[in-house]
Motif scaffolding. Sequence first.
Motif, mmCIF file in Angstrom:
data_model
loop_
_atom_site.group_PDB
_atom_site.id
_atom_site.type_symbol
_atom_site.label_atom_id
_atom_site.label_comp_id
_atom_site.label_asym_id
_atom_site.label_seq_id
_atom_site.Cartn_x
_atom_site.Cartn_y
_atom_site.Cartn_z
ATOM 1 N N VAL A 147 0.838 -1.202 0.000
ATOM 2 C CA VAL A 147 0.000 0.000 0.000
ATOM 3 C C VAL A 147 0.868 1.247 0.000
ATOM 4 O O VAL A 147 0.623 2.195 -0.748
ATOM 5 C CB VAL A 147 -0.943 0.011 1.231
ATOM 6 C CG1 VAL A 147 -1.684 1.342 1.322
ATOM 7 C CG2 VAL A 147 -1.941 -1.133 1.153
ATOM 8 N N ILE A 148 1.913 1.239 0.836
ATOM 9 C CA ILE A 148 2.803 2.393 0.920
ATOM 10 C C ILE A 148 3.524 2.619 -0.408
ATOM 11 O O ILE A 148 3.649 3.753 -0.881
ATOM 12 C CB ILE A 148 3.824 2.192 2.067
ATOM 13 C CG1 ILE A 148 3.098 2.219 3.417
ATOM 14 C CG2 ILE A 148 4.907 3.272 2.019
ATOM 15 C CD1 ILE A 148 3.988 1.864 4.594
ATOM 16 N N ALA A 150 2.478 1.809 -3.332
ATOM 17 C CA ALA A 150 1.506 2.230 -4.352
ATOM 18 C C ALA A 150 1.072 3.679 -4.173
ATOM 19 O O ALA A 150 0.536 4.293 -5.096
ATOM 20 C CB ALA A 150 0.274 1.321 -4.309
ATOM 21 N N HIS A 151 1.309 4.222 -2.979
ATOM 22 C CA HIS A 151 0.891 5.595 -2.692
ATOM 23 C C HIS A 151 2.059 6.355 -2.052
ATOM 24 O O HIS A 151 2.167 6.407 -0.824
ATOM 25 C CB HIS A 151 -0.318 5.609 -1.750
ATOM 26 C CG HIS A 151 -1.504 4.879 -2.288
ATOM 27 N ND1 HIS A 151 -2.358 5.422 -3.223
ATOM 28 C CD2 HIS A 151 -1.966 3.624 -2.034
ATOM 29 C CE1 HIS A 151 -3.303 4.538 -3.515
ATOM 30 N NE2 HIS A 151 -3.090 3.451 -2.809
ATOM 31 N N GLU A 153 2.552 9.392 -1.651
ATOM 32 C CA GLU A 153 2.055 10.416 -0.740
ATOM 33 C C GLU A 153 1.135 9.767 0.279
ATOM 34 O O GLU A 153 0.653 8.655 0.086
ATOM 35 C CB GLU A 153 1.300 11.503 -1.519
ATOM 36 C CG GLU A 153 2.132 12.196 -2.575
ATOM 37 C CD GLU A 153 3.326 12.945 -1.970
ATOM 38 O OE1 GLU A 153 3.183 13.452 -0.845
ATOM 39 O OE2 GLU A 153 4.379 12.995 -2.621
ATOM 40 N N ARG A 154 0.878 10.469 1.366
ATOM 41 C CA ARG A 154 0.066 9.921 2.459
ATOM 42 C C ARG A 154 -1.359 9.607 2.003
ATOM 43 O O ARG A 154 -1.971 8.649 2.456
ATOM 44 C CB ARG A 154 0.042 10.922 3.619
ATOM 45 C CG ARG A 154 -0.455 10.334 4.940
ATOM 46 C CD ARG A 154 -0.385 11.395 6.033
ATOM 47 N NE ARG A 154 -0.759 10.875 7.324
ATOM 48 C CZ ARG A 154 0.063 10.753 8.351
ATOM 49 N NH1 ARG A 154 1.320 11.093 8.219
ATOM 50 N NH2 ARG A 154 -0.354 10.292 9.518
ATOM 51 N N VAL A 155 -1.891 10.430 1.093
ATOM 52 C CA VAL A 155 -3.251 10.218 0.598
ATOM 53 C C VAL A 155 -3.349 8.853 -0.075
ATOM 54 O O VAL A 155 -2.504 8.483 -0.876
ATOM 55 C CB VAL A 155 -3.631 11.327 -0.409
ATOM 56 C CG1 VAL A 155 -5.000 11.045 -1.004
ATOM 57 C CG2 VAL A 155 -3.610 12.684 0.267
ATOM 58 N N GLY A 156 -4.366 8.100 0.254
ATOM 59 C CA GLY A 156 -4.572 6.792 -0.349
ATOM 60 C C GLY A 156 -4.014 5.649 0.460
ATOM 61 O O GLY A 156 -4.105 4.493 0.063
ATOM 62 N N ARG A 157 -3.428 5.954 1.623
ATOM 63 C CA ARG A 157 -2.809 4.909 2.437
ATOM 64 C C ARG A 157 -3.703 4.434 3.581
ATOM 65 O O ARG A 157 -3.235 3.805 4.524
ATOM 66 C CB ARG A 157 -1.488 5.401 3.020
ATOM 67 C CG ARG A 157 -0.402 5.651 1.988
ATOM 68 C CD ARG A 157 0.916 5.941 2.691
ATOM 69 N NE ARG A 157 1.991 6.227 1.744
ATOM 70 C CZ ARG A 157 3.233 6.498 2.109
ATOM 71 N NH1 ARG A 157 3.563 6.529 3.391
ATOM 72 N NH2 ARG A 157 4.165 6.753 1.204
ATOM 73 N N GLU A 158 -4.995 4.729 3.517
ATOM 74 C CA GLU A 158 -5.888 4.369 4.612
ATOM 75 C C GLU A 158 -5.851 2.874 4.928
ATOM 76 O O GLU A 158 -6.031 2.471 6.082
ATOM 77 C CB GLU A 158 -7.332 4.780 4.293
ATOM 78 C CG GLU A 158 -7.550 6.282 4.194
ATOM 79 C CD GLU A 158 -7.240 6.836 2.814
ATOM 80 O OE1 GLU A 158 -6.700 6.074 1.976
ATOM 81 O OE2 GLU A 158 -7.529 8.025 2.571
ATOM 82 N N THR A 160 -3.479 1.005 5.238
ATOM 83 C CA THR A 160 -2.396 0.613 6.141
ATOM 84 C C THR A 160 -2.897 0.454 7.574
ATOM 85 O O THR A 160 -2.306 -0.286 8.355
ATOM 86 C CB THR A 160 -1.252 1.649 6.136
ATOM 87 O OG1 THR A 160 -1.768 2.933 6.515
ATOM 88 C CG2 THR A 160 -0.601 1.734 4.773
ATOM 89 N N GLU A 206 4.232 8.553 10.145
ATOM 90 C CA GLU A 206 3.630 7.450 9.413
ATOM 91 C C GLU A 206 4.229 6.116 9.869
ATOM 92 O O GLU A 206 5.246 6.074 10.562
ATOM 93 C CB GLU A 206 3.859 7.641 7.909
ATOM 94 C CG GLU A 206 3.157 8.864 7.338
ATOM 95 C CD GLU A 206 3.214 8.891 5.830
ATOM 96 O OE1 GLU A 206 2.663 7.951 5.206
ATOM 97 O OE2 GLU A 206 3.805 9.816 5.267
#
Length: 253
Positions: A147-148, A150-151, A153-158, A160, A206
């Motif tokens: 997940v990290i 693939a994203h 930036e922090r946005v989109g890492r929910e 995790t 993070e």
Amino acid sequence: MTSGSGSGSGTGNGGGSLQAAGRRSLVDLAIEQLRAQLAAGSWAVGERIPTEHELAERLQVGRNTVREAVRVLVHAGMLVTRQGEGTFVRSTSDPAAVLRGVQRSGVRDVLEVRAALEAEAARLAAVRHTPEDLDRMRAALAREAEVIAAHPERVGREATVEHDLEFHTAVVEAAHNPALTEVYRYFGASVRESMRTAFGDHEMPEVVVATHAALVDAIASGDPERAETACRALLAEPTAAVEQLLAEFAARK
């Protein structure tokens, strides 16, 4: 907010000119500057703030930017707009900041309990784990790392949050203590909520996969002391961050 001259409420009590907006979002900067002026008491509660035109000149931005910033602060409860009269100060403190402080207090409480439960679980897991337990931990970490990656930036890492909870639950269950597992499961809703709160707070650090992997290695080594130390090190950074944010929040009160 009206576009009249606003004499007696605008230029005289503004507490100095607002800084010009820079590279960040113009609206965000306008919100930040207005919030700072309100917190500093530049305008008293009940006083009308400068007009859109005046604020736009001070910020060197368009009136639409000022209007959006004011709308956000009205929604936050710091300002109130009266039709035909203008915009007035409702509160010089940001209720959202108070809420964030309360949420961080909750995160700290949960982190303290997690440290107690998970550190003991890690000690027990070091001597009781099975190969399957280690596989579960590593699989959760692998999904989190995906997940990290693939994203950036922090946005989109929910996602995790769920994978991180899977990892920590696997550590606790590797202790093979049914009572400890049940307590942690009961506590799980608070853990999940604290993780979501921390994730949504961009001032919080993070997830660092390396510190989680170090815990797996420590458990795999069979050394209880090493496992406990690795577990406490994993939780130390977010705990320190929460303590710092709470100290900053208290200093602003």
